[in-house]
Design an enzyme around this catalytic site. Structure first.
Site, PDB file in Angstrom:
ATOM      1  N   LEU A  44       0.817  -1.212   0.000  1.00  0.00           N
ATOM      2  CA  LEU A  44       0.000   0.000   0.000  1.00  0.00           C
ATOM      3  C   LEU A  44       0.851   1.263   0.000  1.00  0.00           C
ATOM      4  O   LEU A  44       0.568   2.210  -0.740  1.00  0.00           O
ATOM      5  CB  LEU A  44      -0.935  -0.002   1.199  1.00  0.00           C
ATOM      6  CG  LEU A  44      -2.158  -0.906   1.064  1.00  0.00           C
ATOM      7  CD1 LEU A  44      -3.018  -0.827   2.305  1.00  0.00           C
ATOM      8  CD2 LEU A  44      -2.982  -0.529  -0.161  1.00  0.00           C
ATOM      9  N   ALA A  45       1.897   1.309   0.821  1.00  0.00           N
ATOM     10  CA  ALA A  45       2.737   2.503   0.860  1.00  0.00           C
ATOM     11  C   ALA A  45       3.462   2.692  -0.469  1.00  0.00           C
ATOM     12  O   ALA A  45       3.466   3.786  -1.045  1.00  0.00           O
ATOM     13  CB  ALA A  45       3.739   2.410   2.012  1.00  0.00           C
ATOM     14  N   HIS A 267      -0.333 -10.822  17.733  1.00  0.00           N
ATOM     15  CA  HIS A 267      -1.758 -10.696  17.417  1.00  0.00           C
ATOM     16  C   HIS A 267      -2.530 -11.813  18.111  1.00  0.00           C
ATOM     17  O   HIS A 267      -2.170 -12.975  18.000  1.00  0.00           O
ATOM     18  CB  HIS A 267      -1.954 -10.782  15.902  1.00  0.00           C
ATOM     19  CG  HIS A 267      -3.276 -10.267  15.435  1.00  0.00           C
ATOM     20  ND1 HIS A 267      -4.472 -10.862  15.791  1.00  0.00           N
ATOM     21  CD2 HIS A 267      -3.604  -9.223  14.641  1.00  0.00           C
ATOM     22  CE1 HIS A 267      -5.471 -10.202  15.230  1.00  0.00           C
ATOM     23  NE2 HIS A 267      -4.976  -9.200  14.535  1.00  0.00           N
ATOM     24  N   SER A 285      -8.832 -12.211  11.069  1.00  0.00           N
ATOM     25  CA  SER A 285      -8.951 -10.765  11.229  1.00  0.00           C
ATOM     26  C   SER A 285      -9.468 -10.358  12.607  1.00  0.00           C
ATOM     27  O   SER A 285     -10.350 -11.010  13.187  1.00  0.00           O
ATOM     28  CB  SER A 285      -9.901 -10.213  10.169  1.00  0.00           C
ATOM     29  OG  SER A 285     -10.238  -8.884  10.446  1.00  0.00           O
ATOM     30  N   ARG A 332      -4.515  -5.287  21.220  1.00  0.00           N
ATOM     31  CA  ARG A 332      -3.934  -6.593  20.918  1.00  0.00           C
ATOM     32  C   ARG A 332      -2.976  -7.079  21.997  1.00  0.00           C
ATOM     33  O   ARG A 332      -2.942  -8.266  22.315  1.00  0.00           O
ATOM     34  CB  ARG A 332      -3.219  -6.526  19.565  1.00  0.00           C
ATOM     35  CG  ARG A 332      -4.185  -6.346  18.417  1.00  0.00           C
ATOM     36  CD  ARG A 332      -3.468  -6.109  17.104  1.00  0.00           C
ATOM     37  NE  ARG A 332      -4.441  -6.032  16.022  1.00  0.00           N
ATOM     38  CZ  ARG A 332      -4.125  -5.782  14.759  1.00  0.00           C
ATOM     39  NH1 ARG A 332      -2.860  -5.572  14.428  1.00  0.00           N
ATOM     40  NH2 ARG A 332      -5.051  -5.745  13.827  1.00  0.00           N
ATOM     41  N   GLU A 431       5.182   0.075   7.304  1.00  0.00           N
ATOM     42  CA  GLU A 431       5.720  -0.747   8.388  1.00  0.00           C
ATOM     43  C   GLU A 431       7.244  -0.754   8.413  1.00  0.00           C
ATOM     44  O   GLU A 431       7.844  -1.168   9.405  1.00  0.00           O
ATOM     45  CB  GLU A 431       5.195  -2.178   8.254  1.00  0.00           C
ATOM     46  CG  GLU A 431       5.362  -3.023   9.491  1.00  0.00           C
ATOM     47  CD  GLU A 431       4.769  -4.411   9.347  1.00  0.00           C
ATOM     48  OE1 GLU A 431       4.950  -5.224  10.284  1.00  0.00           O
ATOM     49  OE2 GLU A 431       4.130  -4.695   8.320  1.00  0.00           O
ATOM     50  N   ARG A 441       0.432  -1.507  18.109  1.00  0.00           N
ATOM     51  CA  ARG A 441      -0.423  -0.924  17.069  1.00  0.00           C
ATOM     52  C   ARG A 441      -1.872  -1.326  17.280  1.00  0.00           C
ATOM     53  O   ARG A 441      -2.181  -2.502  17.467  1.00  0.00           O
ATOM     54  CB  ARG A 441       0.029  -1.376  15.675  1.00  0.00           C
ATOM     55  CG  ARG A 441      -0.875  -0.811  14.568  1.00  0.00           C
ATOM     56  CD  ARG A 441      -0.378  -1.137  13.198  1.00  0.00           C
ATOM     57  NE  ARG A 441      -0.447  -2.535  12.843  1.00  0.00           N
ATOM     58  CZ  ARG A 441      -1.564  -3.171  12.477  1.00  0.00           C
ATOM     59  NH1 ARG A 441      -2.730  -2.530  12.480  1.00  0.00           N
ATOM     60  NH2 ARG A 441      -1.522  -4.444  12.143  1.00  0.00           N
ATOM     61  N   LEU A 447      -3.102  -0.118   7.500  1.00  0.00           N
ATOM     62  CA  LEU A 447      -3.484   0.352   6.172  1.00  0.00           C
ATOM     63  C   LEU A 447      -3.571   1.873   6.146  1.00  0.00           C
ATOM     64  O   LEU A 447      -3.196   2.516   5.159  1.00  0.00           O
ATOM     65  CB  LEU A 447      -4.834  -0.257   5.766  1.00  0.00           C
ATOM     66  CG  LEU A 447      -4.933  -1.783   5.780  1.00  0.00           C
ATOM     67  CD1 LEU A 447      -6.303  -2.235   5.302  1.00  0.00           C
ATOM     68  CD2 LEU A 447      -3.849  -2.397   4.921  1.00  0.00           C
TER      69      LEU A 447
END
Length: 642
Positions: A44-45, A267, A285, A332, A431, A441, A447
């Site tokens: 994405l970045a 996570h 998720s 988390r 990241e 986080r 995202l």
């Protein structure tokens, strides 16, 4: 070379980015095609940055090791993306997102960076909608929202359980338009093996063609690393097997400081391991915690029973019991420690790994009864299908089993407010940098950061760097270019010709992963960390003597690829443990057992450790620099989710 000058603006927080934007120098449109920019990574970045720079008129070269930018690991972030549209009218705002993110990171991030991220979040949604990203919508037509961990509002936008994939397709489509226009030149199956620095400025990279094995040099006016995180250092993680640390580690060894390497996220919502030789874990998720209820048997004797045979009064909904205000949507790090505590008590479920049952239940019976099977399937259908394919259990009937696993890395290359590292002209995004998440986080923020960096921040700050510097003409015959190329060849040759070649890269990676998980995973303590450093250094010596790479380097050779990445993971493992050993406190996901409350909560030491650990590479051992954090607008307090 920059020495921890964060270039952080001053003044009212809500005006800092606007004021900074005005102060940044610009490159005139007619001059932009004179500048060459290299972008490593097309998640994405990277994809959003390539699209934006190409649209602006720069010459961009992009590289990824996958066969297509669409295979970047951003697609694995299924659950959603945060933004402060406040469509639910439940009290959300830029300030609330800013506060939740600072608090969720346990007050170990810069206020200026985090506020900018919250401020830009709404723009990201507008950009994605304009690109056709199919966000879920309410009957009214408004974009739908759901809740994620660490918040008490609904601000997470989603596209079923495919949010990362759909956002990446949007960015990839915009990037592809620039490839077709000739402003972006893309190279797939290409791995960056070195950063070329000339006069302390990043001016290019060494790349290996993963199909032919050919090494090549690529030169530019600046380089941007958008290469993701390093949680695969643990071997077992939720990351794709190809995810690695090599790009940012090469930058570190060239002089870019590495920030907070011990801040890695565990996570809570992953499919538990089912065997001791497993090589990959799968993330379910966090959005599932929005409707699913987490529980474990109250009685150890019930752990071998089918969940349907355990009566309601014999079930411990422990997150709801321990944290009534946030319940199953605690952050988390908090959820992971609670799940670990339950399993450590012997109340875990599922198969035994090393003598312990590693799992608790994530149950959807209540929400199915409440809103119906069809509605649940519409929200989570692809996630449930994925779980059933992996476990051969139907989660509509039998509760999912989950257990924490290494996932995201909050640490990364140190960057200033402009997202530039301590090497002039070397930027890091997403990241790959440390900038926004502190020690933990919040879900659905990855995202958001990647797209904010790529669409809205770096195009402006890169232009400022280009406008304020002059760039000598260089070519492949430059002495430092030839030196970088030769150093890369020497390293490959060393990997190919170990003196006593015996073991595969996976052999060493598994050993490293177990050391890191035991000493620098969900819990850390002084004695184990010190021992782990010694063990990893011994492993490193064994690696270079006994690594066995078959085949040749002038061809497709995936063993060689993995060997180089494992070598970097081993070196990083030492730094992770060193950083964790140095930080004599617990904060966020960094849980030092000497600094936990009797209830297992993190006990920060703000007087001594309210800083970013920025490590500088030196041959005789990394040197620590401290960027002290100043909280003008939010007073650090004990995190309370009860």
């Amino acid at each position: 070379m920059n020495r921890l000058n964060a270039s952080e603006p001053i003044g009212p927080l809500e005006n800092r980015w606007k004021k900074h934007l005005f102060d940044l120098a610009l490159v005139a449109p007619q001059n932009r095609d004179k500048h060459k920019i290299i972008v490593i990574g097309t998640g994405l970045a990277g994809a959003s940055l390539c699209a934006t720079l190409g649209e602006a008129g720069y010459q961009v070269s992009s590289f990824c090791f996958q066969d297509s930018p669409r295979r970047a690991h951003s697609i694995a972030a299924q659950g959603g993306i945060n933004a402060t549209k406040n469509y639910q009218n439940d009290g959300d705002s830029v300030w609330r997102l800013f506060y939740d993110t600072i608090k969720g990171g346990d007050f170990r991030a810069r206020e200026s960076n985090v506020y900018r991220l919250a401020e830009l979040s709404g723009n990201i949604i507008d950009q994605a909608v304009a690109q056709g990203v199919p966000f879920a919508r309410e009957y009214s037509g408004y974009l739908a929202n759901r809740s994620f961990g660490g918040t008490q509002v609904s601000r997470t936008f989603y596209a079923k359980g495919q949010t990362g994939q759909q956002l990446l397709l949007g960015a990839y489509s915009a990037m592809s338009r620039q490839v077709e226009a000739g402003r972006v030149t893309h190279h797939s199956r290409s791995e960056m093996l070195e950063v070329i620095t000339i006069n302390d400025k990043a001016r290019g990279v060494i790349v290996r063609d993963l199909v032919t094995g050919e090494l090549s040099t690529h030169l530019a006016d600046c380089v941007v690393l958008c290469t993701g995180g390093y949680s695969n250092a643990y071997y077992l993680s939720t990351n794709a097997k190809g995810c690695n640390t090599s790009a940012i580690w090469r930058a570190f060894k060239q002089g870019a400081f590495f920030a907070n390497p011990s801040f890695t996220q565990i996570h809570p919502t992953c499919i538990p391991p089912t065997g001791e030789s497993q090589s990959k874990l799968t993330l379910m998720s966090e959005s599932l915690r929005n409707d699913g209820r987490i529980w474990a048997p109250k009685n150890i004797a019930d752990c071998e029973k089918r969940p349907q045979d355990i009566q309601e009064q014999d079930r411990d909904y422990f997150l709801e019991r321990m944290y009534p205000a946030f319940a199953n949507l605690v952050p988390r790090d908090v959820a992971s420690r609670a799940v670990k505590s339950i399993c450590d008590e012997g109340r875990g479920v599922g198969v035994k790994i090393h003598g312990k049952r590693l799992g608790v239940y994530l149950d959807f019976a209540g929400v199915i009864d409440k809103i119906g099977l069809d509605a649940v399937e519409e929200k989570y259908g692809n996630l449930f299908e994925m779980y059933e394919r992996i476990t051969d259990e139907d989660p509509y009937v039998t509760p999912m089993k989950i257990y924490p696993a290494p996932h995201y890395s909050m640490g990364g290359l140190w960057v200033d407010y402009n997202l530039m590292t301590t090497i002039d002209g070397l930027f890091a995004a997403g990241e790959a940098n440390f900038s926004d998440h502190g020690a933990n986080r919040l879900g659905a923020s990855a995202l958001m950061q990647g797209l904010a960096d790529g669409y809205f921040i770096l195009p402006q700050t890169i232009a400022n760097y280009l406008a304020r510097h002059t760039f000598d003409q260089i070519d492949d015959d430059h002495e430092q270019v030839k030196q970088a190329l030769e150093a890369t060849r020497v390293r490959i040759d060393k990997l190919m010709h170990a003196s006593d070649a015996q073991h595969s890269p996976e052999y060493f990676h598994q050993k490293l992963g177990k050391i890191l998980w035991d000493a620098c995973g969900m819990s850390r303590e002084q004695e184990k960390l010190a021992q782990a450093i010694d063990e990893i250094r011994t492993l490193e010596q064994e690696f270079w003597q006994k690594i066995k790479v078959t085949g040749v380097d002038k061809d497709l050779n995936q063993t060689l690829e993995r060997a180089g990445r494992v070598a970097d993971f081993i070196e990083l493992g030492v730094l992770m443990c060193q950083d964790a050993l140095n930080r004599e406190e617990s904060c966020g996901a960094h849980a030092r057992v000497e600094h936990l409350s009797p209830g297992g909560e993190a006990k920060r030491n703000d007087e001594e450790f309210s800083f970013v650990s920025a490590w500088e590479y030196q041959k005789d051992g990394a040197k620590l620099h401290e960027e002290h954090l100043h909280f003008e607008f939010i007073k650090p307090t004990v995190r309370n989710y009860k």
